[in-house]
Design an enzyme around this catalytic site. Structure first.
Site, PDB file in Angstrom:
ATOM      1  N   ILE A 126     -31.426 -60.216 -46.205  1.00 24.40           N
ATOM      2  CA  ILE A 126     -32.629 -59.692 -46.864  1.00 24.40           C
ATOM      3  C   ILE A 126     -32.985 -58.307 -46.354  1.00 24.40           C
ATOM      4  O   ILE A 126     -33.491 -57.466 -47.107  1.00 24.40           O
ATOM      5  CB  ILE A 126     -33.829 -60.660 -46.692  1.00 24.40           C
ATOM      6  CG1 ILE A 126     -35.011 -60.179 -47.539  1.00 24.40           C
ATOM      7  CG2 ILE A 126     -34.224 -60.809 -45.230  1.00 24.40           C
ATOM      8  CD1 ILE A 126     -34.692 -59.973 -49.007  1.00 24.40           C
ATOM      9  N   GLY A 158     -31.663 -67.880 -50.197  1.00 29.52           N
ATOM     10  CA  GLY A 158     -33.082 -67.771 -49.897  1.00 29.52           C
ATOM     11  C   GLY A 158     -33.382 -66.431 -49.259  1.00 29.52           C
ATOM     12  O   GLY A 158     -32.734 -65.427 -49.559  1.00 29.52           O
ATOM     13  N   GLU A 159     -34.378 -66.398 -48.404  1.00 25.42           N
ATOM     14  CA  GLU A 159     -34.812 -65.197 -47.679  1.00 25.42           C
ATOM     15  C   GLU A 159     -35.479 -64.155 -48.576  1.00 25.42           C
ATOM     16  O   GLU A 159     -36.005 -63.170 -48.090  1.00 25.42           O
ATOM     17  CB  GLU A 159     -33.632 -64.491 -46.966  1.00 25.42           C
ATOM     18  CG  GLU A 159     -32.867 -65.341 -45.993  1.00 25.42           C
ATOM     19  CD  GLU A 159     -31.717 -64.577 -45.340  1.00 25.42           C
ATOM     20  OE1 GLU A 159     -31.583 -63.354 -45.586  1.00 25.42           O
ATOM     21  OE2 GLU A 159     -30.951 -65.205 -44.594  1.00 25.42           O
ATOM     22  N   GLY A 160     -35.436 -64.337 -49.912  1.00 22.49           N
ATOM     23  CA  GLY A 160     -35.885 -63.301 -50.823  1.00 22.49           C
ATOM     24  C   GLY A 160     -34.733 -62.460 -51.334  1.00 22.49           C
ATOM     25  O   GLY A 160     -34.948 -61.410 -51.956  1.00 22.49           O
ATOM     26  N   ASP A 196     -38.150 -67.080 -48.240  1.00 25.47           N
ATOM     27  CA  ASP A 196     -38.410 -68.240 -47.392  1.00 25.47           C
ATOM     28  C   ASP A 196     -37.308 -68.434 -46.367  1.00 25.47           C
ATOM     29  O   ASP A 196     -36.187 -67.963 -46.548  1.00 25.47           O
ATOM     30  CB  ASP A 196     -38.494 -69.502 -48.253  1.00 25.47           C
ATOM     31  CG  ASP A 196     -37.140 -69.835 -48.878  1.00 25.47           C
ATOM     32  OD1 ASP A 196     -36.368 -70.594 -48.268  1.00 25.47           O
ATOM     33  OD2 ASP A 196     -36.823 -69.299 -49.958  1.00 25.47           O
TER      34      ASP A 196
END
Length: 361
Positions: free
Chosen positions: A101, A320-322, A177
């Site tokens: 990210i 995830g992580e954005g 997240d």
């Protein structure tokens, strides 16, 4: 302000997008040197964002990606390929700038805000925003994730966080997240909100094998079937019963951004579960949401369809992580740049009839 009052005030502040700004943005598209609709969803994005921002022409001046991290008690049941220690380790990686990210946010020109929404370990770092009220959730197969009061505080802190970022100039907020076990909570919320069976809302998450997948499906079924579960409850009761701390916080971020007339870019499954919670609390907030992509998690598509959101990308991502949201920010920036910088027919001295009769390329 009490947590409940903060949430109520934000919900009351959410207005429907401005149709006059959308109409002006749509009219602007018709003056640009291209056939009408030739840029497809890029045009739609610009028009959508004009209504959200209440400006016929806008730009991404300061996009922010909020990566909220938390631990989940259900992870002890073998629902993930990774141990819970990975959550805190990845938070340190985010803060050090070494995660995917961080790379994608830099490419998108976005700032990353790392939030401890409920990590089991305490982390001290000057760039870490600490919002947690507890160290992880309870094991949702046996007990509520958290109390209703804890859920209200986390949502209210998410609201306040988003409104502060918006007041300081953020005009797009993407959700990210991190939390071992959080796709289990996302599947439970998706099953509860959509009525879909755990067998179809549960996915492989971190890449679990068949035996762990069976454990994960069973865990979601047991969470929904607990005697004290409230799968039919409203958003706050739902996230308190079977959700996650980062999911509650991100639900508040989504509501706070909508209250500030700022677009909310969803990433993968857990952030979309947060969107399900936010929309249960504030139905109008869905008008401010943009689905970045469809992840490899099967339940993610179900959640997006329930929200009525059409994702921009389908890259088979499940990090995830954005990470997917960062890619969507790049597309949104491009969509908003076109009406600001592209020449009109009048400026370019191009006859509209000449454009209209051009064969499709």
């Amino acid at each position: 302000m009490e947590a409940r009052d903060e949430i109520t005030a934000a919900v009351d502040a959410v207005r429907l997008p401005d149709e006059a700004s959308r109409a002006a943005a749509r009219a602007r598209q018709l003056t640009l040197t291209k056939p009408a609709g030739a840029l497809g969803r890029l045009e739609d994005l610009a028009v959508w964002c004009a209504g959200v921002r209440r400006e016929p022409m806008t730009s991404l001046r300061r996009p922010v990606i909020v990566v909220a991290a938390a631990d989940h008690g259900v992870a002890a049941g073998g629902v993930s390929a990774y141990p819970t220690e990975v959550t805190v380790q990845m938070v340190h990686n985010f803060l050090a700038g070494g995660a995917a990210i961080n790379v994608l946010a830099a490419q998108a020109g976005a700032e990353v805000r790392v939030v401890d929404a409920g990590v089991a370990s305490d982390i001290a770092h000057p760039r870490l925003h600490v919002a947690k009220v507890r160290r992880g959730t309870g094991d949702i197969t046996r007990s509520p994730a958290m109390s209703r009061e804890d859920a209200e505080v986390l949502i209210a802190r998410g609201v306040a966080f988003a409104r502060r970022e918006c007041a300081e100039g953020a005009n797009a907020i993407a959700l990210g997240d991190m939390g071992i076990g959080n796709t289990t909570a996302a599947a439970a919320i998706t099953s509860a909100r959509t009525g879909s069976a755990p067998a179809v809302t549960v996915g492989r998450g971190t890449g679990i094998d068949d035996a762990h997948f069976a454990l994960k499906v069973d865990a979601v079924a047991r969470a929904l079937g607990r005697d004290d579960a409230d799968p039919g409850g409203a958003g706050i009761a739902l996230v308190a019963s079977i959700g996650g701390c980062e999911i509650a916080f991100l639900a508040g971020v989504a509501i706070g951004a909508a209250a500030s007339s700022v677009p909310v870019v969803l990433d993968g499954y857990p952030t979309t579960a947060a969107a399900l919670v936010a929309v249960a609390i504030c139905p109008a907030s869905v008008e401010y949401m943009l689905a970045a992509h469809t992840s490899a998690e099967p339940g993610h598509r179900i959640a997006l369809e329930h929200l009525g959101l059409r994702p921009l990308l389908d890259f088979g991502m499940r990090l995830g992580e954005g990470s997917g949201a960062a890619l969507a920010l790049m597309l949104l920036a491009a969509a908003l740049r076109i009406p600001r910088e592209m020449a009109t027919f009048e400026q370019a001295g191009v006859a509209t009839s000449a454009i209209e009769t051009q064969p499709e390329q």
